[in-house]
Design a protein around this motif. Structure first.
Motif, PDB file in Angstrom:
ATOM      1  N   HIS A  48       5.078   3.518  -8.475  1.00 49.44           N
ATOM      2  CA  HIS A  48       4.229   2.601  -7.710  1.00 49.44           C
ATOM      3  C   HIS A  48       3.746   3.298  -6.448  1.00 49.44           C
ATOM      4  O   HIS A  48       4.529   3.932  -5.747  1.00 49.44           O
ATOM      5  CB  HIS A  48       4.999   1.338  -7.325  1.00 49.44           C
ATOM      6  CG  HIS A  48       5.484   0.560  -8.505  1.00 49.44           C
ATOM      7  ND1 HIS A  48       4.694  -0.361  -9.152  1.00 49.44           N
ATOM      8  CD2 HIS A  48       6.657   0.569  -9.154  1.00 49.44           C
ATOM      9  CE1 HIS A  48       5.375  -0.900 -10.154  1.00 49.44           C
ATOM     10  NE2 HIS A  48       6.575  -0.342 -10.178  1.00 49.44           N
ATOM     11  N   GLU A  50       2.429   1.633  -3.844  1.00 44.70           N
ATOM     12  CA  GLU A  50       2.767   0.779  -2.714  1.00 44.70           C
ATOM     13  C   GLU A  50       4.154   0.179  -2.881  1.00 44.70           C
ATOM     14  O   GLU A  50       4.519  -0.273  -3.966  1.00 44.70           O
ATOM     15  CB  GLU A  50       1.742  -0.342  -2.578  1.00 44.70           C
ATOM     16  CG  GLU A  50       0.338   0.157  -2.297  1.00 44.70           C
ATOM     17  CD  GLU A  50      -0.649  -0.986  -2.207  1.00 44.70           C
ATOM     18  OE1 GLU A  50      -0.221  -2.137  -1.979  1.00 44.70           O
ATOM     19  OE2 GLU A  50      -1.842  -0.715  -2.370  1.00 44.70           O
ATOM     20  N   GLU A  51       4.885   0.152  -1.791  1.00 44.61           N
ATOM     21  CA  GLU A  51       6.242  -0.392  -1.821  1.00 44.61           C
ATOM     22  C   GLU A  51       6.236  -1.882  -2.157  1.00 44.61           C
ATOM     23  O   GLU A  51       7.111  -2.358  -2.886  1.00 44.61           O
ATOM     24  CB  GLU A  51       6.922  -0.163  -0.475  1.00 44.61           C
ATOM     25  CG  GLU A  51       8.378  -0.555  -0.462  1.00 44.61           C
ATOM     26  CD  GLU A  51       9.070  -0.226   0.840  1.00 44.61           C
ATOM     27  OE1 GLU A  51      10.306  -0.229   0.851  1.00 44.61           O
ATOM     28  OE2 GLU A  51       8.383   0.026   1.844  1.00 44.61           O
ATOM     29  N   THR A  52       5.238  -2.614  -1.684  1.00 43.02           N
ATOM     30  CA  THR A  52       5.185  -4.055  -1.952  1.00 43.02           C
ATOM     31  C   THR A  52       5.039  -4.345  -3.438  1.00 43.02           C
ATOM     32  O   THR A  52       5.610  -5.323  -3.933  1.00 43.02           O
ATOM     33  CB  THR A  52       4.027  -4.716  -1.179  1.00 43.02           C
ATOM     34  OG1 THR A  52       2.810  -4.052  -1.500  1.00 43.02           O
ATOM     35  CG2 THR A  52       4.256  -4.655   0.318  1.00 43.02           C
ATOM     36  N   MET A  53       4.288  -3.516  -4.155  1.00 50.33           N
ATOM     37  CA  MET A  53       4.139  -3.691  -5.602  1.00 50.33           C
ATOM     38  C   MET A  53       5.478  -3.453  -6.305  1.00 50.33           C
ATOM     39  O   MET A  53       5.850  -4.182  -7.218  1.00 50.33           O
ATOM     40  CB  MET A  53       3.074  -2.751  -6.158  1.00 50.33           C
ATOM     41  CG  MET A  53       1.685  -3.015  -5.621  1.00 50.33           C
ATOM     42  SD  MET A  53       1.064  -4.643  -6.029  1.00 50.33           S
ATOM     43  CE  MET A  53       0.821  -4.473  -7.772  1.00 50.33           C
ATOM     44  N   GLY A  56       7.820  -6.405  -5.712  1.00 52.68           N
ATOM     45  CA  GLY A  56       7.457  -7.550  -6.549  1.00 52.68           C
ATOM     46  C   GLY A  56       7.964  -7.401  -7.974  1.00 52.68           C
ATOM     47  O   GLY A  56       8.524  -8.336  -8.553  1.00 52.68           O
ATOM     48  N   GLU A  57       7.776  -6.216  -8.560  1.00 52.99           N
ATOM     49  CA  GLU A  57       8.266  -5.954  -9.917  1.00 52.99           C
ATOM     50  C   GLU A  57       9.794  -6.023  -9.967  1.00 52.99           C
ATOM     51  O   GLU A  57      10.379  -6.535 -10.919  1.00 52.99           O
ATOM     52  CB  GLU A  57       7.791  -4.591 -10.401  1.00 52.99           C
ATOM     53  CG  GLU A  57       6.317  -4.532 -10.700  1.00 52.99           C
ATOM     54  CD  GLU A  57       5.927  -5.425 -11.864  1.00 52.99           C
ATOM     55  OE1 GLU A  57       6.666  -5.476 -12.874  1.00 52.99           O
ATOM     56  OE2 GLU A  57       4.884  -6.084 -11.764  1.00 52.99           O
TER      57      GLU A  57
END
Length: 65
Positions: A48, A50-53, A56-57
């Motif tokens: 990923h 981005e860390e936010t993605m 979320g996963e």
């Protein structure tokens, strides 16, 4: 009970540029974000940007287990 999956920041592999090559584009973050299964130590899924993605996963995986 602790979460089985967590997000880990992993350094990217840096590749060299040959003499005379032109490197274009924008600079990349020197890290990927990966989801790791803490029970086995294996990575789950892809890399990923981005860390936010990745978070979320990771949360989706933790709700299923």
């Amino acid at each position: 009970m602790s979460a089985r999956f967590s997000v880990k920041r992993v350094p990217r592999q840096v590749k060299g540029i040959r003499n005379g090559e032109i490197s274009g584009g924008t600079a990349l973050d020197p890290y990927w974000y990966r989801i790791i299964d803490r029970a086995t130590g294996d990575f789950v899924g892809g890399k990923h940007e981005e860390e936010t993605m990745a978070i979320g996963e990771c949360q989706k995986l933790n709700t299923r287990t």
